[in-house]
Design a protein around this motif. Sequence first.
Motif, short mmCIF file in Angstrom:
data_model
loop_
_atom_site.label_atom_id
_atom_site.label_comp_id
_atom_site.label_asym_id
_atom_site.label_seq_id
_atom_site.Cartn_x
_atom_site.Cartn_y
_atom_site.Cartn_z
N SER A 175 -17.82 -44.28 8.85
CA SER A 175 -19.16 -44.73 8.45
C SER A 175 -20.15 -43.57 8.42
O SER A 175 -21.25 -43.71 7.88
N GLY A 176 -19.77 -42.43 9.01
CA GLY A 176 -20.64 -41.27 9.03
C GLY A 176 -19.81 -40.00 9.08
O GLY A 176 -18.58 -40.04 9.15
N ARG A 177 -20.48 -38.89 9.08
CA ARG A 177 -19.78 -37.61 9.01
C ARG A 177 -19.91 -36.86 10.33
O ARG A 177 -20.99 -36.75 10.90
N THR A 178 -18.75 -36.34 10.81
CA THR A 178 -18.72 -35.45 11.96
C THR A 178 -18.17 -34.11 11.49
O THR A 178 -18.16 -33.85 10.29
N PHE A 179 -17.70 -33.26 12.40
CA PHE A 179 -17.16 -31.97 11.98
C PHE A 179 -15.66 -32.02 11.77
O PHE A 179 -15.13 -31.37 10.88
N ILE A 193 -8.13 -32.31 10.90
CA ILE A 193 -8.65 -31.66 9.71
C ILE A 193 -10.16 -31.56 9.82
O ILE A 193 -10.81 -32.48 10.34
N THR A 194 -10.70 -30.45 9.38
CA THR A 194 -12.16 -30.31 9.34
C THR A 194 -12.66 -30.85 8.01
O THR A 194 -12.01 -30.71 6.98
N TRP A 195 -13.83 -31.49 8.06
CA TRP A 195 -14.42 -32.01 6.83
C TRP A 195 -14.74 -30.87 5.88
O TRP A 195 -14.49 -30.96 4.68
N TRP A 230 -16.86 -33.44 17.16
CA TRP A 230 -17.67 -32.28 16.78
C TRP A 230 -17.04 -30.97 17.23
O TRP A 230 -17.53 -29.90 16.86
N VAL A 231 -15.97 -31.07 18.04
CA VAL A 231 -15.33 -29.87 18.57
C VAL A 231 -13.94 -29.74 17.97
O VAL A 231 -13.18 -30.72 17.96
N VAL A 232 -13.59 -28.56 17.53
CA VAL A 232 -12.26 -28.33 16.98
C VAL A 232 -11.26 -28.28 18.13
O VAL A 232 -11.24 -27.32 18.91
N SER A 233 -10.46 -29.31 18.24
CA SER A 233 -9.57 -29.43 19.40
C SER A 233 -8.44 -30.41 19.11
O SER A 233 -8.57 -31.29 18.26
N ASN A 234 -7.34 -30.25 19.86
CA ASN A 234 -6.26 -31.24 19.84
C ASN A 234 -6.40 -32.22 21.00
O ASN A 234 -5.58 -33.13 21.14
N LEU A 235 -7.38 -32.02 21.84
CA LEU A 235 -7.52 -32.81 23.04
C LEU A 235 -8.29 -34.11 22.78
O LEU A 235 -9.37 -34.09 22.18
N GLN A 236 -7.77 -35.20 23.27
CA GLN A 236 -8.40 -36.50 23.05
C GLN A 236 -9.85 -36.54 23.55
O GLN A 236 -10.72 -37.13 22.91
N SER A 291 -15.21 -38.01 19.97
CA SER A 291 -16.24 -38.94 20.42
C SER A 291 -16.05 -40.36 19.91
O SER A 291 -16.53 -41.31 20.54
N TYR A 292 -15.41 -40.51 18.78
CA TYR A 292 -15.31 -41.82 18.14
C TYR A 292 -13.85 -42.13 17.83
O TYR A 292 -13.10 -41.24 17.40
N TRP A 293 -13.51 -43.41 17.99
CA TRP A 293 -12.12 -43.83 17.81
C TRP A 293 -12.05 -45.13 17.02
O TRP A 293 -12.91 -46.01 17.17
#
Length: 119
Positions: free
Chosen positions: A25-29, A48-50, A97-103, A107-109
């Motif tokens: 519904s919105g855009r993150t990184f 994947i980064t937007w 918002w953070v480039v990571s493989n960590l759950q 922020s959103y699921w």
Amino acid sequence: QVQLEESGGGLVQAGSSLRLSCAASGRTFIMGWFRQAPGKEREFVARITWSGGSTVYADSVKGRFTISNDNAKNTVSLQMNSLKPEDTAVYYCAAGWVVSNLQRQYSYWGQGTQVTVSS
């Protein structure tokens, strides 16, 4: 607040393909896909980064799965080929918002979509 909705799960035979989609519904990184098999912890699948579409995959799916995004539609897809029974899991779309493989960095699921691969 970003809402995510997955679709495309189902029951398939080993060797088949499935395509999962996630509508945001919105855009993150960054957007990611995670999965949780019965009795196991949730694990990273791909991200994947937007902007720029930089991708990273878990070793277990590298070469079989492809993550992609559609900026115009605010959707992220996971093309899954050569599926194996061990790919059976609930697949979750996540945004952050953070480039990571960590759950914990996401922020959103979404609610998850079941993928079952029979042998």
